[in-house]
Design a protein around this motif. Sequence first.
Motif, PDB file in Angstrom:
ATOM      1  N   THR A 147      -4.501   3.994   2.285  1.00  0.00           N
ATOM      2  CA  THR A 147      -3.665   3.776   1.733  1.00  0.00           C
ATOM      3  C   THR A 147      -3.819   3.306   0.231  1.00  0.00           C
ATOM      4  OG1 THR A 147      -3.472   1.582   2.934  1.00  0.00           O
ATOM      5  CG2 THR A 147      -1.628   3.279   3.218  1.00  0.00           C
ATOM      6  N   SER A 148      -3.339   3.071  -0.356  1.00  0.00           N
ATOM      7  CA  SER A 148      -4.031   1.662  -2.133  1.00  0.00           C
ATOM      8  C   SER A 148      -3.028   0.506  -2.136  1.00  0.00           C
ATOM      9  CB  SER A 148      -3.474   3.726  -3.341  1.00  0.00           C
ATOM     10  OG  SER A 148      -3.973   3.077  -4.206  1.00  0.00           O
ATOM     11  N   LEU A 149      -4.453   0.001  -2.864  1.00  0.00           N
ATOM     12  CA  LEU A 149      -3.969  -1.310  -3.143  1.00  0.00           C
ATOM     13  C   LEU A 149      -3.903  -1.685  -4.213  1.00  0.00           C
ATOM     14  CD1 LEU A 149      -5.848  -3.105   0.022  1.00  0.00           C
ATOM     15  CD2 LEU A 149      -4.192  -2.394   0.662  1.00  0.00           C
ATOM     16  N   GLY A 150      -3.845  -0.605  -4.904  1.00  0.00           N
ATOM     17  CA  GLY A 150      -3.712  -0.876  -6.600  1.00  0.00           C
ATOM     18  C   GLY A 150      -5.400  -0.955  -6.969  1.00  0.00           C
ATOM     19  N   ALA A 151      -4.818  -2.394  -8.032  1.00  0.00           N
ATOM     20  CA  ALA A 151      -5.544  -2.486  -9.165  1.00  0.00           C
ATOM     21  C   ALA A 151      -6.747  -3.976  -7.940  1.00  0.00           C
ATOM     22  CB  ALA A 151      -5.909  -2.541 -10.183  1.00  0.00           C
ATOM     23  N   ARG A 200     -16.652  -6.744 -10.615  1.00  0.00           N
ATOM     24  CA  ARG A 200     -15.892  -5.857 -11.328  1.00  0.00           C
ATOM     25  C   ARG A 200     -14.452  -4.782 -11.340  1.00  0.00           C
ATOM     26  NH1 ARG A 200     -20.797  -2.161  -9.219  1.00  0.00           N
ATOM     27  NH2 ARG A 200     -19.937  -2.956  -7.380  1.00  0.00           N
ATOM     28  N   THR A 201     -13.418  -4.349 -12.101  1.00  0.00           N
ATOM     29  CA  THR A 201     -12.235  -4.204 -12.211  1.00  0.00           C
ATOM     30  C   THR A 201     -12.823  -2.928 -11.249  1.00  0.00           C
ATOM     31  OG1 THR A 201     -11.475  -4.904 -13.987  1.00  0.00           O
ATOM     32  CG2 THR A 201     -10.144  -3.198 -12.986  1.00  0.00           C
ATOM     33  N   GLY A 202     -11.567  -2.197 -10.048  1.00  0.00           N
ATOM     34  CA  GLY A 202     -11.747  -0.445  -9.668  1.00  0.00           C
ATOM     35  C   GLY A 202     -10.261  -0.978  -8.827  1.00  0.00           C
ATOM     36  N   VAL A 203     -10.030   0.104  -8.447  1.00  0.00           N
ATOM     37  CA  VAL A 203      -8.904   0.330  -7.052  1.00  0.00           C
ATOM     38  C   VAL A 203      -9.033   0.719  -5.996  1.00  0.00           C
ATOM     39  CG1 VAL A 203      -6.883   2.679  -7.083  1.00  0.00           C
ATOM     40  CG2 VAL A 203      -7.591   1.280  -9.063  1.00  0.00           C
ATOM     41  N   ALA A 204      -8.043  -0.263  -5.055  1.00  0.00           N
ATOM     42  CA  ALA A 204      -9.017  -0.196  -3.641  1.00  0.00           C
ATOM     43  C   ALA A 204      -8.341   1.363  -2.423  1.00  0.00           C
ATOM     44  CB  ALA A 204      -9.014  -0.988  -3.246  1.00  0.00           C
ATOM     45  N   ILE A 205      -8.771   1.960  -2.139  1.00  0.00           N
ATOM     46  CA  ILE A 205      -9.182   2.773  -0.900  1.00  0.00           C
ATOM     47  C   ILE A 205      -8.502   2.142   0.643  1.00  0.00           C
ATOM     48  CG2 ILE A 205      -8.837   4.699  -0.038  1.00  0.00           C
ATOM     49  CD1 ILE A 205      -6.987   4.731  -3.298  1.00  0.00           C
ATOM     50  N   ALA A 206      -7.049   1.664   0.673  1.00  0.00           N
ATOM     51  CA  ALA A 206      -7.847   1.211   1.885  1.00  0.00           C
ATOM     52  C   ALA A 206      -7.651   1.945   3.586  1.00  0.00           C
ATOM     53  CB  ALA A 206      -6.676  -0.589   1.862  1.00  0.00           C
ATOM     54  N   TYR A 207      -8.228   1.235   4.711  1.00  0.00           N
ATOM     55  CA  TYR A 207      -7.883   1.731   5.732  1.00  0.00           C
ATOM     56  C   TYR A 207      -8.027   0.506   6.772  1.00  0.00           C
ATOM     57  CZ  TYR A 207      -7.897   4.581   9.726  1.00  0.00           C
ATOM     58  OH  TYR A 207      -8.302   5.464  11.164  1.00  0.00           O
ATOM     59  N   PRO A 258       0.593  -1.151   0.136  1.00  0.00           N
ATOM     60  CA  PRO A 258      -0.019   0.070   0.091  1.00  0.00           C
ATOM     61  C   PRO A 258       0.660   1.314  -0.126  1.00  0.00           C
ATOM     62  CG  PRO A 258       0.235  -1.090   2.213  1.00  0.00           C
ATOM     63  CD  PRO A 258       0.914  -1.669   1.515  1.00  0.00           C
ATOM     64  N   GLN A 259       0.204   2.481  -0.503  1.00  0.00           N
ATOM     65  CA  GLN A 259       1.185   3.753  -0.630  1.00  0.00           C
ATOM     66  C   GLN A 259       0.358   4.360  -0.725  1.00  0.00           C
ATOM     67  OE1 GLN A 259       3.443   3.946  -4.796  1.00  0.00           O
ATOM     68  NE2 GLN A 259       4.200   1.655  -4.110  1.00  0.00           N
ATOM     69  N   SER A 260       0.753   5.375   0.189  1.00  0.00           N
ATOM     70  CA  SER A 260      -0.398   6.690   0.658  1.00  0.00           C
ATOM     71  C   SER A 260      -0.619   8.057  -0.277  1.00  0.00           C
ATOM     72  CB  SER A 260       0.274   6.991   2.373  1.00  0.00           C
ATOM     73  OG  SER A 260      -0.107   6.191   3.169  1.00  0.00           O
ATOM     74  N   ALA A 261       0.451   7.777  -0.891  1.00  0.00           N
ATOM     75  CA  ALA A 261       1.248   9.348  -1.986  1.00  0.00           C
ATOM     76  C   ALA A 261      -0.414   8.606  -3.208  1.00  0.00           C
ATOM     77  CB  ALA A 261       2.881   9.349  -2.266  1.00  0.00           C
ATOM     78  N   ALA A 262      -0.214   7.023  -3.259  1.00  0.00           N
ATOM     79  CA  ALA A 262      -0.915   6.821  -4.570  1.00  0.00           C
ATOM     80  C   ALA A 262      -2.414   7.163  -3.688  1.00  0.00           C
ATOM     81  CB  ALA A 262      -0.348   5.099  -4.547  1.00  0.00           C
ATOM     82  N   ALA A 263      -2.537   6.263  -3.185  1.00  0.00           N
ATOM     83  CA  ALA A 263      -4.070   6.701  -2.222  1.00  0.00           C
ATOM     84  C   ALA A 263      -4.299   8.597  -2.745  1.00  0.00           C
ATOM     85  CB  ALA A 263      -4.334   6.640  -0.822  1.00  0.00           C
TER      86      ALA A 263
END
Length: 356
Positions: A282-286, A293-300, A90-95
Amino acid sequence: MSRRRDLMQLLSESRPTRLDPGESQLDLATLTAYPPQEPAQRAARPAARRRLVLTAGLVPALAVGALAVAVVVHQPAPTPRPEAARSVTPQSAAARQFLLAAADRVAGSEAGSGQYWQINMEVGDVREVGPANGRYDIAVRMGVEDWLATDPDGRSWTFFQRLGGRPISAADLAAWRRDGSPARWGDVSVAPGPRRLRTPEGVDSRQNYFLGSQSVTAAELTALPADPAALQAELSRRHADSQESRTEFLFWSGTSLVLDLPVSPEMRAAAYRMIAGLDGVTSLGAVTDQLGRTGVAIAYARRGDGGVPLQTRLILDPRTGRALAEETWRVGVPDRLVHYRAIVEAGWTDANPPTA
């Protein structure tokens, strides 16, 4: 203005007496608990913190060419759904970058209008089943269709359908087959149940919503500031009555605004920008959500009752900024899905609600 009634009362009122008593034990209230917990932990969660009624709102209808709505055909035979991507750094900047881009896309969408805000969603709760030497996970699923009247004096309607259980992953499907492909696991059937109307007379639309763990009225939702700093300040003021940490409360409130509350595109954009500035997001990417469905996961990440490490994943469509789903995972090796809410479709309509 009355508070929303507990979902257990809702299901009790709507369940015909001829239904199988075992099947009726499916607890929709626990499927929408705030925040979602693992099944063993939910009994200790105060009832006042449950989502009282499943309703209303994801994103106003976006441009037709950009909005892709999944059509889900429920088959009696269970087939696994793709799992979200795992073991992604996970990357905070990407999120932050992704959330700010999503805010720009959502802010430019058309608000729309209609007699009803109509939304279909699927909720699922994970159970471990099978023999002692071959346990596997199934999702106990329910479909909910809401018609929320925009007229303060109008009636709102809720339909629900038990969609049956199904193995979650390919490994779970293989274990189910080794188990003899049972058509039932205790009180959970593979086959879907009938689609039912909550109550014949409909529901008073002048009800409260839940913003995070706080009860708010439709008027209070409309009055929330559409500036991220002002929104965070207002939500922080409300946090005084909450048991969660301030950051957790802000994350959950922002998630409610972008996923399932009837607010303007500008408000959703402000919520995205607020979430982007929170520590621990953070971001978990695709990923692939539970509807494929394809998406981008934002995680906490957070701790559930008893200190269980949990992670909430808000899954967004990168093309439109539309929130697709919310999933709760238990963090481990491997991570394990606990609960999900997926929006099938949502939009404004002047059509009349179906009668059945």
